[in-house]
Design a protein around this motif. Sequence first.
Motif, PDB file in Angstrom:
ATOM      1  N   HIS A   2      37.674  55.744   9.681  1.00 38.24           N
ATOM      2  CA  HIS A   2      38.009  55.642   8.266  1.00 38.24           C
ATOM      3  C   HIS A   2      38.399  57.017   7.722  1.00 38.24           C
ATOM      4  N   ARG A   3      39.113  57.003   6.635  1.00 32.12           N
ATOM      5  CA  ARG A   3      39.468  58.252   5.958  1.00 32.12           C
ATOM      6  C   ARG A   3      38.476  58.457   4.813  1.00 32.12           C
ATOM      7  N   PHE A   4      37.553  59.400   5.014  1.00 27.19           N
ATOM      8  CA  PHE A   4      36.469  59.552   4.038  1.00 27.19           C
ATOM      9  C   PHE A   4      36.965  59.942   2.657  1.00 27.19           C
ATOM     10  N   LEU A   7      37.464  57.005   0.333  1.00 26.39           N
ATOM     11  CA  LEU A   7      36.321  56.169  -0.033  1.00 26.39           C
ATOM     12  C   LEU A   7      35.815  56.523  -1.439  1.00 26.39           C
ATOM     13  N   GLU A   8      35.734  55.511  -2.292  1.00 33.49           N
ATOM     14  CA  GLU A   8      35.239  55.729  -3.653  1.00 33.49           C
ATOM     15  C   GLU A   8      33.790  56.212  -3.645  1.00 33.49           C
ATOM     16  N   ILE A   9      32.985  55.717  -2.709  1.00 36.56           N
ATOM     17  CA  ILE A   9      31.586  56.165  -2.649  1.00 36.56           C
ATOM     18  C   ILE A   9      31.503  57.634  -2.269  1.00 36.56           C
ATOM     19  N   ALA A  51      31.126  61.412   5.350  1.00 33.97           N
ATOM     20  CA  ALA A  51      32.292  62.003   6.024  1.00 33.97           C
ATOM     21  C   ALA A  51      32.092  62.031   7.541  1.00 33.97           C
ATOM     22  N   GLU A  52      30.916  62.442   7.967  1.00 37.08           N
ATOM     23  CA  GLU A  52      30.653  62.502   9.400  1.00 37.08           C
ATOM     24  C   GLU A  52      30.698  61.112  10.027  1.00 37.08           C
ATOM     25  N   GLY A  53      30.172  60.128   9.309  1.00 33.66           N
ATOM     26  CA  GLY A  53      30.206  58.756   9.814  1.00 33.66           C
ATOM     27  C   GLY A  53      31.615  58.243  10.009  1.00 33.66           C
ATOM     28  N   THR A 108      27.205  51.876  -1.398  1.00 34.19           N
ATOM     29  CA  THR A 108      27.029  52.227   0.011  1.00 34.19           C
ATOM     30  C   THR A 108      26.443  51.059   0.790  1.00 34.19           C
ATOM     31  N   SER A 109      25.460  50.394   0.213  1.00 36.31           N
ATOM     32  CA  SER A 109      24.846  49.241   0.894  1.00 36.31           C
ATOM     33  C   SER A 109      25.868  48.124   1.082  1.00 36.31           C
ATOM     34  N   LYS A 110      26.646  47.870   0.051  1.00 38.29           N
ATOM     35  CA  LYS A 110      27.662  46.816   0.157  1.00 38.29           C
ATOM     36  C   LYS A 110      28.711  47.174   1.214  1.00 38.29           C
ATOM     37  N   PHE A 111      29.162  48.419   1.205  1.00 42.70           N
ATOM     38  CA  PHE A 111      30.142  48.864   2.194  1.00 42.70           C
ATOM     39  C   PHE A 111      29.562  48.767   3.593  1.00 42.70           C
ATOM     40  N   ARG A 112      28.314  49.165   3.737  1.00 47.71           N
ATOM     41  CA  ARG A 112      27.637  49.098   5.026  1.00 47.71           C
ATOM     42  C   ARG A 112      27.599  47.672   5.557  1.00 47.71           C
TER      43      ARG A 112
END
Length: 116
Positions: A2-4, A7-9, A51-53, A108-112
């Motif tokens: 992914h491109r961090f 990401l809105e989060i 970002a690392e993820g 973050t939880s929803k994205f996860r």
Amino acid sequence: MHRFKDLEIWKLSRKFCSEIYIITANFPESEKFGLTNQLRRASVSVPSNMAEGCSRSSNKDFSRFLEIAIGSIYEIETQLLIAFDLGYIDQIKLDELCLTIDRITKMTSKFRSTLK
């Protein structure tokens, strides 16, 4: 992968981190190596882990880094409550920060959950 930066989060977490730095600049000098340092390190950890993820090749690995970011968010919330107890921040600021914390946590939880 992914491109961090998209990401809105990540964007919200980065902005939140900057806010933590501004707020802790007003903490007493005696907290420089205590609560100030802890809050800053935890707040940097949130967008950094996101970002690392993003660099990981599997969604399972990425999900783990998001889980770590959520842990840092809970750490920040605890430390802000302590800062409030000590009179370093007022109720209005605490409420404002906790709203952002809730938003980051939910996003973050929803994205996860979409990565599984």
